[in-house]
Design an enzyme around this catalytic site. Structure first.
Site, short mmCIF file in Angstrom:
data_model
loop_
_atom_site.label_atom_id
_atom_site.label_comp_id
_atom_site.label_asym_id
_atom_site.label_seq_id
_atom_site.Cartn_x
_atom_site.Cartn_y
_atom_site.Cartn_z
N ASP A 1 30.60 9.36 59.79
CA ASP A 1 29.44 10.08 60.30
C ASP A 1 28.64 9.23 61.28
O ASP A 1 28.31 9.68 62.38
CB ASP A 1 28.56 10.52 59.13
CG ASP A 1 27.30 11.23 59.58
OD1 ASP A 1 27.28 12.46 59.58
OD2 ASP A 1 26.31 10.54 59.93
N THR B 1 26.26 15.00 60.38
CA THR B 1 27.55 15.41 60.93
C THR B 1 28.55 15.73 59.82
O THR B 1 29.28 16.71 59.89
CB THR B 1 28.10 14.33 61.87
OG1 THR B 1 27.27 14.25 63.04
CG2 THR B 1 29.52 14.64 62.31
N ASP B 2 28.56 14.92 58.78
CA ASP B 2 29.41 15.22 57.62
C ASP B 2 29.03 16.56 57.00
O ASP B 2 29.90 17.38 56.68
CB ASP B 2 29.27 14.12 56.56
CG ASP B 2 30.25 12.97 56.76
OD1 ASP B 2 31.26 13.16 57.45
OD2 ASP B 2 29.99 11.89 56.20
N ILE B 3 27.75 16.77 56.81
CA ILE B 3 27.29 17.99 56.16
C ILE B 3 27.61 19.22 57.00
O ILE B 3 28.11 20.24 56.50
CB ILE B 3 25.79 17.91 55.85
CG1 ILE B 3 25.55 16.85 54.75
CG2 ILE B 3 25.23 19.25 55.41
CD1 ILE B 3 24.11 16.48 54.54
N GLY C 1 31.21 20.00 56.77
CA GLY C 1 31.50 20.72 55.53
C GLY C 1 31.16 22.19 55.63
O GLY C 1 31.91 23.06 55.16
#
Length: 393
Positions: free
Chosen positions: A146, A178-180, A183
């Site tokens: 991220d 960015t990860d979230i 997802g």
């Protein structure tokens, strides 16, 4: 009955983007099997402190980080590097509706767990791959995180104080956004593929890249460049396209004012006892205010500095002008609005019956989300492997 009742999800991912996707599916009723390394499990199990406090007052082995993204799942320890483990996972994938994985490109194929291999036995399988840079392109083989992708994707270049201001310099967002977002986009892709499968009977691979998602979520900042040829820069808490839409310092603390249209601006300057600004052609429209913000903002800032934030917020709310405090996390999670929306959920855990988590923001009127299980201990559901999992008989 939940919205995704009966959906079978095999989660081979770890850390945040993949687990965030599978947690959302679990909230919506899917049966999620989280596969973990036998020795240490998901990396985030070790990402503490803080740790969940156990009933005896001592720290448990459950990190707060792991707890935020793994509720609703069963934890099974399977050694993916062993022949027996690979066979067991292929068997589970043969009965699954969805597989989520975040191996490096090509790694799943070494275990016979890639989409091509699994879809031969299960043509209806939805196979979601999450990587830093995607399954194709010159950077596909590189690992991605991220923080790295926030930098490469341009997000850090528009986050932080403007050049010349105290503390200036690019900054990452305060959560792994960015990860979230990856997802969440993964969920959209998975649900779209499931909807299409109703017509075709066939599954497909969903290819998600953190860098792609970062570019997609630059939104108006990217459009400012593509349409206007403007390379956005850091503006602190100001907005590149709307003025005034930023933080101001009151006598005691900073707060936010978000004027979204010209009528609200007239209300604002009337409240500030600066009514002439509303008729001034330099400020009468948003485009004019953007062009002349260096003149306007100091006039507003001087007036806001004369009183305490609470006084201004009360007046702004009464006048119908969007404004609000800059809360700490503790203050935000205590907001009466979040409490009323049942966003803080008590989810009893074997180590602490008073575990609280932030709940799902998805509000469905007929098939609401459910919180069937707390985040699992490592291997808590290994015993389930002794029984026919997902047996169609």
């Amino acid at each position: 009955m939940t919205a995704l009742d009966g959906l079978r999800v095999l989660d081979l991912s770890r850390v945040l983007a993949g687990p965030w996707a599978s947690q959302t599916l679990a909230d919506l009723g899917a049966d999620v099997l989280k596969i973990e390394r036998p020795d240490s499990g998901d990396d985030t199990r070790g990402w503490g402190p803080p740790w969940l406090t156990a009933g005896d007052g001592e720290d448990s082995q459950e990190s707060a980080y792991f707890l935020c993204t793994n509720r609703g799942k069963r934890s099974l320890r399977i050694d993916i590097q062993s022949t027996e483990g690979q066979e067991r996972l292929r068997e589970l994938a043969g009965r699954a509706d969805v597989v989520i994985e975040n191996f490096k490109v090509g790694a799943a194929a070494r275990y016979g767990l890639d989409y091509k291999s699994l879809s031969r036995e299960n043509p209806g399988l939805i196979y979601c791959s999450i990587t830093g840079f995607g399954q194709t392109g010159p950077l596909a083989a590189r690992p991605g995180y991220d923080f790295l992708v926030q930098a490469m994707g341009g997000l850090m270049s528009v986050t932080g104080e403007a050049d010349g201001q105290p503390g200036a310099g690019p900054q990452k967002v305060g959560v792994a956004l960015t990860d979230i977002m990856t997802g969440l986009y993964a969920n959209v892709g998975i649900l779209a593929a499931l909807a299409e499968r109703e017509r075709s009977g066939l599954g497909q691979q969903v290819d998600l890249a953190l860098l792609d998602v970062t570019a997609a979520t630059l939104a108006n900042q990217a459009s400012n460049f593509l349409v206007g040829g403007i390379t956005p820069t850091r503006l602190g808490n100001a907005h590149p396209n709307i003025v005034p839409y930023q933080s101001f310092k009151a006598r005691d603390r900073e707060f936010i004012v978000a004027v979204g249209n010209d009528a609200q601006f007239v209300k604002l300057v009337t409240l500030l006892e600066l009514p002439a600004l509303g008729a001034d052609p330099r400020f009468a429209t948003n485009a004019a205010r953007v062009a002349h913000q260096e003149t306007l903002i100091p006039l507003l800032a001087e007036r806001f500095a004369s009183r305490e934030a609470t006084d201004w917020l009360d007046q702004l709310e009464a006048a119908g002008i969007p404004a609000g405090p800059i809360n700490t996390i503790a203050e935000a999670l205590s907001e009466p609005q979040l409490v009323a929306r049942e966003m803080i959920v008590n989810l009893p855990h074997p180590d602490n019956s008073d575990l609280k988590v932030v709940g799902s923001p998805i509000k469905l009127s007929r098939t609401p989300v459910s919180y069937a299980r707390p985040p699992p201990r490592l291997g808590e559901h290994d015993e389930d492997l002794n029984f026919p999992l997902w047996d169609d008989a």
